[in-house]
Design a protein around this motif. Structure first.
Motif, PDB file in Angstrom:
ATOM      1  N   ASP A   4       0.923  -1.155   0.004  1.00  0.00           N
ATOM      2  CA  ASP A   4      -0.043  -0.012  -0.026  1.00  0.00           C
ATOM      3  C   ASP A   4       0.849   1.239  -0.079  1.00  0.00           C
ATOM      4  N   ALA A   5       1.828   1.181   0.834  1.00  0.00           N
ATOM      5  CA  ALA A   5       3.160   2.481   0.742  1.00  0.00           C
ATOM      6  C   ALA A   5       3.544   2.690  -0.548  1.00  0.00           C
ATOM      7  N   GLN A   6       4.112   1.547  -1.078  1.00  0.00           N
ATOM      8  CA  GLN A   6       4.562   1.836  -2.548  1.00  0.00           C
ATOM      9  C   GLN A   6       3.652   2.178  -3.440  1.00  0.00           C
ATOM     10  N   ARG A   7       2.258   1.696  -3.433  1.00  0.00           N
ATOM     11  CA  ARG A   7       1.434   2.203  -4.443  1.00  0.00           C
ATOM     12  C   ARG A   7       1.012   3.657  -4.179  1.00  0.00           C
ATOM     13  N   SER A   8       0.885   3.891  -3.133  1.00  0.00           N
ATOM     14  CA  SER A   8       0.738   5.479  -2.530  1.00  0.00           C
ATOM     15  C   SER A   8       1.811   6.264  -3.228  1.00  0.00           C
ATOM     16  N   MET A   9       3.187   5.890  -3.020  1.00  0.00           N
ATOM     17  CA  MET A   9       4.149   6.545  -3.411  1.00  0.00           C
ATOM     18  C   MET A   9       4.223   6.625  -4.853  1.00  0.00           C
ATOM     19  N   THR A  10       3.738   5.552  -5.628  1.00  0.00           N
ATOM     20  CA  THR A  10       3.752   5.721  -7.176  1.00  0.00           C
ATOM     21  C   THR A  10       2.568   6.397  -7.499  1.00  0.00           C
ATOM     22  N   ALA A  56      10.017   1.222 -11.863  1.00  0.00           N
ATOM     23  CA  ALA A  56      10.387   0.151 -10.985  1.00  0.00           C
ATOM     24  C   ALA A  56       9.440  -0.705 -10.302  1.00  0.00           C
ATOM     25  N   PHE A  57       8.276   0.412  -9.953  1.00  0.00           N
ATOM     26  CA  PHE A  57       7.049  -0.148  -9.134  1.00  0.00           C
ATOM     27  C   PHE A  57       6.322  -1.122  -9.923  1.00  0.00           C
ATOM     28  N   PHE A  58       5.872  -0.639 -11.334  1.00  0.00           N
ATOM     29  CA  PHE A  58       5.151  -1.517 -12.251  1.00  0.00           C
ATOM     30  C   PHE A  58       5.878  -2.608 -12.859  1.00  0.00           C
ATOM     31  N   GLY A  59       7.243  -2.590 -12.946  1.00  0.00           N
ATOM     32  CA  GLY A  59       7.868  -3.770 -13.204  1.00  0.00           C
ATOM     33  C   GLY A  59       8.206  -4.837 -12.337  1.00  0.00           C
ATOM     34  N   SER A  60       8.137  -4.329 -10.884  1.00  0.00           N
ATOM     35  CA  SER A  60       8.127  -5.268  -9.941  1.00  0.00           C
ATOM     36  C   SER A  60       6.685  -6.165  -9.831  1.00  0.00           C
ATOM     37  N   GLN A  61       5.674  -5.315  -9.983  1.00  0.00           N
ATOM     38  CA  GLN A  61       4.401  -5.818  -9.945  1.00  0.00           C
ATOM     39  C   GLN A  61       4.040  -6.960 -10.874  1.00  0.00           C
ATOM     40  N   ALA A  62       4.555  -6.608 -12.258  1.00  0.00           N
ATOM     41  CA  ALA A  62       4.674  -7.414 -13.367  1.00  0.00           C
ATOM     42  C   ALA A  62       5.308  -8.610 -12.974  1.00  0.00           C
TER      43      ALA A  62
END
Length: 67
Positions: A4-10, A56-62
């Protein structure tokens, strides 16, 4: 909680990426020429840094979903 924190940061980074050009235009309209020049000169570095965060966020999620 960490996701959630990473999503908010993104999302915060994405909104900042979209609003940054408006800050330059508003500084120009208000007559803050020095602020406009400073914001304009920082733009390339800012966009690359924010794009790196978002990528980086979307890449790690994928990667985790594929795994």
């Amino acid at each position: 909680a960490m996701r959630d924190a990473q999503r908010s940061m993104t999302w915060f980074a994405l909104f900042g990426l979209l609003l940054y050009p408006f800050a330059v235009v508003i500084a120009s309209l208000v007559g803050l020429d020095e602020a406009q020049k400073t914001l304009g000169s920082m733009a390339p570095t800012y966009f690359v840094a924010v794009a790196g965060i978002v990528a980086a966020f979307f890449g790690s999620q994928a990667y985790t979903k594929k795994k």
